[in-house]
Enzyme design. Structure first.
Site, PDB file in Angstrom:
ATOM      1  CG  ASP A  47      62.129  48.887  58.805  1.00 50.52           C
ATOM      2  OD1 ASP A  47      62.959  49.676  59.644  1.00 50.52           O
ATOM      3  OD2 ASP A  47      61.215  48.318  59.767  1.00 50.52           O
ATOM      4  CG  ASP A  49      64.708  47.921  64.565  1.00 54.30           C
ATOM      5  OD1 ASP A  49      65.625  47.037  64.815  1.00 54.30           O
ATOM      6  OD2 ASP A  49      64.810  49.072  65.087  1.00 54.30           O
TER       7      ASP A  49
END
Length: 262
Positions: A47, A49
């Site tokens: 991922d 963020d």
């Protein structure tokens, strides 16, 4: 560092790092380095963020756009408070979408190639300092083990793809932006936002397309919103997890990687 996941899963392929001030810690157990080997059918998915970078990559892009005069400072500060909450409390579907909608809205009318041309400077000045210090080591470990490394994020492709390139990842699964016929941003997404189940579906499609072994693959994320992605692979890792993901990781016996600034 992080323990081998239960139920006979492959051990995570990251270097063990002593738990000292400014270095990451992981519970339970340790994460082992893997020797270089031939290309693998497994992948590592990270991922973006709050996993690769602290906070929102879109917001850091906005800061850089202000510094280059692309957008007004008052527009960035109009969603700075949401970014603060995002950075300190983890991903929430509504708040993430609010941050991105605001960022996309203030860039509406700009040409995509104009945004692309700014990415090297914005990355060096605003995004790179926010990359967690040991994330490049994790990426390098998987590359040395012969695995492809992909970023999977709801952030716009123009941002995610450049970050993937600079971090020497294989590529990025990201959200596409809507463009006018002459290549200007409309301020809206085009197609699905790669968040939650949509992100997991995109990773599954990539695996089918490239004949990848998800049971031997890895996923790293901070958010309970990526539960579907974590359950898709054989080796899920929670990175600085939000409260709900921390509880889920404890229940499932998943490794928890805690990254800190140096």
């Amino acid at each position: 560092m992080a323990a081998a996941p239960r139920r006979g899963r492959t051990r995570p392929a990251t270097r063990a790092v002593r738990r000292t001030r400014g270095t990451p810690s992981a519970r339970p157990g340790r994460m082992r380095a893997m020797p270089a080997t031939r290309p693998s059918r497994a992948i590592a998915v990270l991922d973006l963020d709050n996993t690769i970078v602290r906070g929102s990559a879109v917001f850091h892009f906005g800061r850089g756009a202000v510094s280059r005069g692309l957008i007004a400072a008052r527009d960035v500060w109009s969603f700075a408070w949401q970014q603060f909450r995002f950075a300190h409390h983890g991903e929430n579907t509504g708040k993430l979408r609010d941050i991105q909608d605001r960022a996309l809205g203030i860039a509406a009318g700009r040409r995509l190639d104009e945004i692309t041309a700014l990415m090297p400077d914005i990355y060096d000045r605003w995004i790179a300092p926010c990359v967690w210090p040991h994330i490049p080591d994790i990426i390098a470990m998987h590359r040395e083990a012969g695995r492809e490394v992909w970023i999977a994020t709801a952030s716009p492709r123009v941002i995610a793809a450049y970050i993937a390139e600079r971090l020497r990842c294989t590529g990025a699964i990201a959200s596409d932006l809507e463009l006018t016929p002459d290549g200007r941003l409309t301020g809206r997404f085009s197609g699905p936002v790669r968040h939650g189940q949509s992100k997991a579906d995109a990773v599954a499609a990539l695996a089918r397309e490239r004949d990848l072994d998800l049971a031997a693959s890895f996923a790293y994320t901070d958010s309970i919103n990526d539960e579907a992605l974590l359950r898709l692979v054989g080796n899920p890792v929670a990175v600085n997890p939000d409260t709900r993901l921390r509880r889920l990781a404890g229940h499932e016996g998943w490794p928890v990687l805690r990254l800190r600034r140096r």
